[in-house]
Motif scaffolding. Structure first.
Motif, PDB file in Angstrom:
ATOM      1  N   ILE A  88      15.303  -9.736 -19.391  1.00  0.00           N
ATOM      2  CA  ILE A  88      13.866  -9.836 -19.635  1.00  0.00           C
ATOM      3  C   ILE A  88      13.553 -10.215 -21.086  1.00  0.00           C
ATOM      4  N   LEU A  89      14.160  -9.527 -22.021  1.00  0.00           N
ATOM      5  CA  LEU A  89      13.763  -9.718 -23.423  1.00  0.00           C
ATOM      6  C   LEU A  89      14.645 -10.680 -24.204  1.00  0.00           C
ATOM      7  N   LEU A  90      15.932 -10.672 -23.934  1.00  0.00           N
ATOM      8  CA  LEU A  90      16.855 -11.413 -24.792  1.00  0.00           C
ATOM      9  C   LEU A  90      17.464 -12.633 -24.121  1.00  0.00           C
ATOM     10  N   LYS A  91      16.785 -13.163 -23.112  1.00  0.00           N
ATOM     11  CA  LYS A  91      17.354 -14.320 -22.404  1.00  0.00           C
ATOM     12  C   LYS A  91      17.528 -15.527 -23.311  1.00  0.00           C
ATOM     13  N   ASN A  92      16.709 -15.609 -24.350  1.00  0.00           N
ATOM     14  CA  ASN A  92      16.828 -16.704 -25.316  1.00  0.00           C
ATOM     15  C   ASN A  92      17.268 -16.200 -26.681  1.00  0.00           C
ATOM     16  N   THR A 138       7.134   0.652 -16.906  1.00  0.00           N
ATOM     17  CA  THR A 138       8.319  -0.005 -17.478  1.00  0.00           C
ATOM     18  C   THR A 138       8.124  -1.519 -17.506  1.00  0.00           C
ATOM     19  N   SER A 139       7.651  -2.070 -16.396  1.00  0.00           N
ATOM     20  CA  SER A 139       7.410  -3.511 -16.328  1.00  0.00           C
ATOM     21  C   SER A 139       6.325  -3.924 -17.327  1.00  0.00           C
ATOM     22  N   LEU A 140       5.237  -3.169 -17.366  1.00  0.00           N
ATOM     23  CA  LEU A 140       4.160  -3.467 -18.314  1.00  0.00           C
ATOM     24  C   LEU A 140       4.676  -3.424 -19.751  1.00  0.00           C
ATOM     25  N   SER A 141       5.530  -2.459 -20.051  1.00  0.00           N
ATOM     26  CA  SER A 141       6.099  -2.347 -21.399  1.00  0.00           C
ATOM     27  C   SER A 141       6.912  -3.581 -21.765  1.00  0.00           C
ATOM     28  N   PHE A 142       7.757  -4.030 -20.840  1.00  0.00           N
ATOM     29  CA  PHE A 142       8.540  -5.242 -21.103  1.00  0.00           C
ATOM     30  C   PHE A 142       7.621  -6.447 -21.318  1.00  0.00           C
ATOM     31  N   GLY A 192       9.311 -14.192 -24.588  1.00  0.00           N
ATOM     32  CA  GLY A 192       9.181 -14.534 -23.178  1.00  0.00           C
ATOM     33  C   GLY A 192       7.723 -14.786 -22.862  1.00  0.00           C
ATOM     34  N   VAL A 193       7.414 -14.793 -21.578  1.00  0.00           N
ATOM     35  CA  VAL A 193       6.061 -15.060 -21.118  1.00  0.00           C
ATOM     36  C   VAL A 193       5.452 -13.767 -20.596  1.00  0.00           C
ATOM     37  N   PHE A 194       4.268 -13.400 -21.105  1.00  0.00           N
ATOM     38  CA  PHE A 194       3.536 -12.285 -20.529  1.00  0.00           C
ATOM     39  C   PHE A 194       2.941 -12.790 -19.226  1.00  0.00           C
ATOM     40  N   ASP A 195       3.305 -12.154 -18.125  1.00  0.00           N
ATOM     41  CA  ASP A 195       2.895 -12.637 -16.811  1.00  0.00           C
ATOM     42  C   ASP A 195       2.531 -11.449 -15.921  1.00  0.00           C
ATOM     43  N   ILE A 207       4.617  -8.220 -13.444  1.00  0.00           N
ATOM     44  CA  ILE A 207       4.319  -6.787 -13.310  1.00  0.00           C
ATOM     45  C   ILE A 207       4.158  -6.436 -11.833  1.00  0.00           C
ATOM     46  N   PHE A 208       3.417  -7.267 -11.100  1.00  0.00           N
ATOM     47  CA  PHE A 208       3.231  -7.029  -9.671  1.00  0.00           C
ATOM     48  C   PHE A 208       4.556  -7.084  -8.915  1.00  0.00           C
ATOM     49  N   LEU A 209       5.338  -8.138  -9.166  1.00  0.00           N
ATOM     50  CA  LEU A 209       6.605  -8.307  -8.449  1.00  0.00           C
ATOM     51  C   LEU A 209       7.628  -7.232  -8.831  1.00  0.00           C
ATOM     52  N   ASN A 210       7.663  -6.832 -10.105  1.00  0.00           N
ATOM     53  CA  ASN A 210       8.561  -5.751 -10.524  1.00  0.00           C
ATOM     54  C   ASN A 210       8.190  -4.440  -9.840  1.00  0.00           C
ATOM     55  N   THR A 211       6.900  -4.159  -9.766  1.00  0.00           N
ATOM     56  CA  THR A 211       6.441  -2.930  -9.104  1.00  0.00           C
ATOM     57  C   THR A 211       6.763  -2.981  -7.617  1.00  0.00           C
ATOM     58  N   LEU A 212       6.616  -4.137  -7.009  1.00  0.00           N
ATOM     59  CA  LEU A 212       6.993  -4.306  -5.602  1.00  0.00           C
ATOM     60  C   LEU A 212       8.491  -4.042  -5.429  1.00  0.00           C
TER      61      LEU A 212
END
Length: 174
Positions: A28-32, A98-102, A112-115, A119-124
């Motif tokens: 999530i955070l360090l992909k680049n 957790t997702s919102l924090s990331f 990264g991109v705030f999307d 958040i919805f898909l992570n919670t799902l």
């Protein structure tokens, strides 16, 4: 009073949990790396559906949707194994926070991109993790089924990343 002997499943679950959290941060955070990619924001909920209608189901869109769901399935299982008193609502809320924090870290750092879709898909994914936890433990509080599931899920995730995005894997795991 004799000390309880640690079970192998506790060790496996603990090891899988550490690897999971490292991979979550890496993906999530360090992909680049620590490179600021600019501040990109998506506040449109279900924008991935619009992308599907506009461009069809591309490999990138499919990986984004399934990847965001799959990333948070283990979190629910880990939480329920370590914190027996958590209710399902607490676990879903923890997945959401957790997702919102990331996402907020990505927004603040440009890593990264705030999307809101993420958040919805992570919670799902967290909700799916609850269902899987319930099915694999089947009212038993053994950690062995969860450990086996996390190892299997981790191997599938590793193979998928190795195939599609090997750059996301830490160098010591390649």
């Amino acid at each position: 009073m004799a000390l309880k002997k640690p079970h192998l499943s506790n060790f496996v679950l603990g090891f899988c949990s550490l690897i999971y959290f490292w991979m979550l941060i890496k993906i999530i955070l360090l992909k680049n790396g620590f490179t600021n990619q600019g501040y990109k924001i998506n506040f449109i909920l279900f924008d991935f559906i619009n992308q599907y209608y506009d461009h069809g189901l591309s490999q990138t869109l499919l990986i984004n949707i399934l990847g965001n769901i799959a990333l948070f399935i283990p979190l629910s299982i880990i939480l329920l194994n370590y914190f027996k008193s958590l209710t399902y609502s607490n676990v879903i809320f923890t997945n959401f926070i957790t997702s919102l924090s990331f996402e907020l870290i990505q927004l603040a750092t440009g890593w990264g991109v705030f999307d809101v879709d993420d958040i919805f898909l992570n919670t799902l994914g967290g909700i799916i993790g609850l269902v899987i936890y319930h099915l694999i433990t089947h009212k038993k509080r053994s950690k062995l089924p969860s450990a086996i599931f996390l190892v299997s899920f981790g191997m599938i995730g590793y193979l998928s990343l190795h195939e599609f995005y090997p750059v996301l894997l830490p160098s010591f795991i390649l």
